[in-house]
Design an enzyme around this catalytic site. Structure first.
Site, PDB file in Angstrom:
ATOM      1  N   GLU A  94      35.143  35.313  29.641  1.00  0.00           N
ATOM      2  CA  GLU A  94      34.865  34.580  30.881  1.00  0.00           C
ATOM      3  C   GLU A  94      33.763  33.535  30.723  1.00  0.00           C
ATOM      4  OE1 GLU A  94      35.251  37.960  30.993  1.00  0.00           O
ATOM      5  OE2 GLU A  94      36.958  38.273  32.340  1.00  0.00           O
TER       6      GLU A  94
ATOM      7  N   HIS B 164      36.024  46.219  40.848  1.00  0.00           N
ATOM      8  CA  HIS B 164      37.184  45.344  41.078  1.00  0.00           C
ATOM      9  C   HIS B 164      37.441  45.134  42.564  1.00  0.00           C
ATOM     10  CE1 HIS B 164      37.762  46.568  36.902  1.00  0.00           C
ATOM     11  NE2 HIS B 164      38.624  45.582  36.758  1.00  0.00           N
TER      12      HIS B 164
END
Lengths: 340, 327
Positions: B60, B129
């Site tokens: 990322e 998440h």
């Protein structure tokens, strides 16, 4: 705790570029000498200004690193993108930044290229391909790869180069970027200015790897270790890496061995090294070596003195200009938050 | 007009902008061959090829940084974060780099990019998440934040975000993905402006200001409050968090005299706290009763269905808060 063991001389180049093959002419080297001396004098002047309390915050000079910047500027095109670390005055000056505006920026004055908002750690000028020095170690490296990606998406002939220190090699983002750059064969050059100290700590105390150019071999990337204090060697290595990049052959990693003659930043107590070590390294520093090289080629001391005198005058003028320059309008505190 | 899902609306916005502007490209994990974990980018690789729909390794920081670099030289990347929680993995690139670049270069550089992806609870994904992240982003000037709740607003706002010259965080909520709504026919161009709220339900007794999935929860709560208690709630969909359209909120509160700000993220130091603070600073005279905010209690999101339902500040909490404010 052991003393850092620094080699008495610059380590010999181990890989591809051992000897310069594209030797530069004396006519080409003279302006490079001028630029190296200009960078040196700007940096020394900035240190004096810092000592007198006129510069706030952190300022990192590149005294001893000049060959990397000057060799790069001669090897690349003006439209090639460049990003670098907060030790980035030398790259910007070598690419043609006006010393007046550079010193103004460091002092936070209005004529600074970023109106005094960026300062020493954020040198930038897109018109010279300077796409930002960065205050976060390693953060500018994916930016350069992204610029190379953009050139590839657009089908342009441009390449990107990014400069970072040995300390950056231990940031995760570096390795993420190396992997993608190699996988996608991006036209980018990774240039590591290995001065052997990550800020104040010798890398020998923190690194599992002693030859940094070996890191990227795992990614299959072309890499080499060079004498980063010989401007011709730097020029040659970057010229070849740029040709590979433009030919679609992908990135190159260059580890240029160098040595930082001044502290990590202005005000560094430098307790981590001895005056003897610094003195020993002076024999290998790039400006003295280019000076000697030009003398060996028959350039007279008088001619070099003349160049230096001109530079002294230019730098003094720039310092005087910056000290007299106005502060930015306070309304500027609120501008440039969003592009409108 | 036709009915589409939220996912389809985003997919269309991406496709239409990529057709219109060759500077737009997509980059992220599993977005190309797989079509995105939630299928948001399906069929785009086929149309635009690998140059413009780029599958990345799980890096990322690296691909966020590369997108920023590409944006700095004039491309318009749209980066997908598979789960918005992963912004923390690349936080330096988003906040120290993208958000500050224009300012610290005195305007010489700018970063026209979109970071998009889904967030939120309700699907039992647990603590790493399920976060809603807008309040952290709102702390960083230089980045805009939008969080639509309907397919129409999602498509129109995503097009505006891609055309914006600044980094824009585009927040999708996983509970919204399969909701359906009216959308103009494909190819009929429209945009929704960033920073403009929209009154989604008119009412006279109390104003709820919210965004993203809690908008749907607030609308359901409003219907039930009407049916069960005769309370008439006005629901303002902020749509953007940065900039925040307080004018539309004030116009509504001028009518209702009561304000409740609602969001799924933490109540503590959240956008609701900001909205309440602003009305007290700028227009306290509009309030007939104290303004309040409703957000999540200070806990991470658990996996267990009953624990997650307990924590998410959805319909029942909204109803209870409204009733307590109108006592």
């Amino acid at each position: 705790m052991t003393e850092p063991s620094l080699k008495a001389s610059v380590p010999s180049a181990k890989a591809a570029v051992a000897e310069p093959t594209a030797v530069l002419s004396t006519e080409q080297l003279l302006p490079m000498y001028r630029m190296m001396f200009l960078i040196r004098r700007v940096e020394e002047s900035l240190l004096e200004l810092a000592e007198s309390g006129k510069i706030g915050g952190a300022m990192h000079t590149a005294i001893g690193h000049e060959a990397a910047a000057v060799g790069m500027a001669a090897a690349l095109r003006k439209e090639d993108y460049l990003t670098c670390t907060y030790r980035g005055h030398h790259h910007s000056l070598a690419r043609g930044m006006d010393p007046k505006r550079a010193i103004c920026e460091v002092l936070g004055k209005a004529p600074g290229f970023a109106k005094g908002k960026g300062g020493s750690m954020h040198f930038v000028d897109p018109s010279l391909g300077l796409m930002g020095a960065n205050g976060i170690v390693g953060a500018q490296v994916p930016h350069a790869a992204g610029m190379a990606l953009a050139a590839k998406i657009r089908g342009e002939d441009r390449i990107a180069i990014t400069f970072f220190g040995d300390g950056a090699m231990y940031q995760g983002v570096m390795h993420e970027t190396f992997n993608m750059a190699q996988k996608w064969k991006l036209p980018v050059i990774f240039y590591c200015e290995n001065n052997r100290y990550s800020e104040m700590t010798p890398i020998s105390r923190t690194s599992s790897v002693s030859d940094l150019y070996l890191f990227v071999r795992a990614y299959g990337m072309e890499s080499m270790q060079i004498d980063g204090n010989d401007v011709e060697v730097v020029y040659d290595a970057i010229t070849k890496a740029a040709a590979r990049a433009r030919a679609g052959e992908g990135p190159t990693f260059i580890e240029g061995i160098t040595y930082r003659l001044a502290g990590h930043m202005a005000g560094d107590l430098e307790t981590y090294r001895t005056p003897e070590e610094i003195e020993m390294q002076r024999a290998y520093e790039p400006l003295a070596r280019l000076h000697q090289k030009l003398l060996d080629r028959g350039v007279s001391e008088e001619e070099l003195n003349k160049i230096r005198a001109e530079v002294e005058e230019e730098v003094q003028e720039a310092v005087d200009y910056a000290l007299e320059a106005p502060w930015p309008d306070i309304a500027e505190a609120y501008t440039d938050v969003y592009k409108v | 007009m036709r009915k589409t899902t939220f996912i389809q609306a985003i997919n269309e916005a991406l496709r239409e902008e990529m057709r219109r502007d060759e500077r737009v490209f997509l980059i992220g994990e599993d977005i190309g061959y797989y079509g995105g974990l939630f299928r948001v980018t399906r069929n785009l690789l086929e149309e635009f090829g690998e140059r413009r729909v780029i599958d990345t390794p799980i890096s990322e920081q690296g691909f966020m940084g590369m997108a920023i670099g590409a944006a700095m030289v004039g491309l318009r990347p749209v980066v997908e974060l598979m789960y918005m929680d992963f912004y923390l993995v690349c936080a330096d690139q988003i906040f120290n780099q993208a958000a500050k670049m224009h300012y610290m270069t005195g305007g010489l550089l700018h970063v026209p990019m979109v970071i998009r992806g889904q967030q939120g609870g309700g699907k039992r994904y647990g603590s790493q998440h399920s976060s809603c992240v807008e309040s952290t982003f709102a702390q960083f000037p230089g980045i805009k934040v939008v969080a639509p709740a309907t397919p129409y607003d999602a498509k129109g706002l995503l097009i505006s975000a891609i055309r914006d010259d600044n980094p824009v965080l585009f927040l999708e909520h996983k509970m919204l993905y399969f909701t359906r709504g009216d959308l103009p026919d494909e190819g009929v161009e429209y945009t929704v402006p960033i920073g403009k709220a929209d009154v989604k339900r008119e009412g006279k007794d109390l104003t709820i200001a919210t965004f993203s999935y809690t908008l749907l929860q607030a609308l359901e709560a409003a219907e039930e409050l009407k049916a069960e208690h005769g309370i008439d709630v006005e629901v303002v969909d902020l749509r953007s968090v940065t900039p925040l359209d307080m004018e539309t909120v004030y116009t509504s509160v001028a009518k209702t005299g009561r304000l409740l700000a609602v969001h799924e993220s933490q109540a503590n130091a959240g956008i609701g706290a900001e909205i309440v603070a602003r009305i007290y600073e700028e227009a306290p005279y509009l309030l007939a009763a104290p303004a309040r905010r409703l957000g999540m209690a200070p806990a991470s999101i658990p996996v267990s269905k009953v624990l997650e339902e307990e924590l998410l500040p959805w319909k029942n909490d909204i109803k209870a808060t409204v009733l307590s404010m109108l006592k």
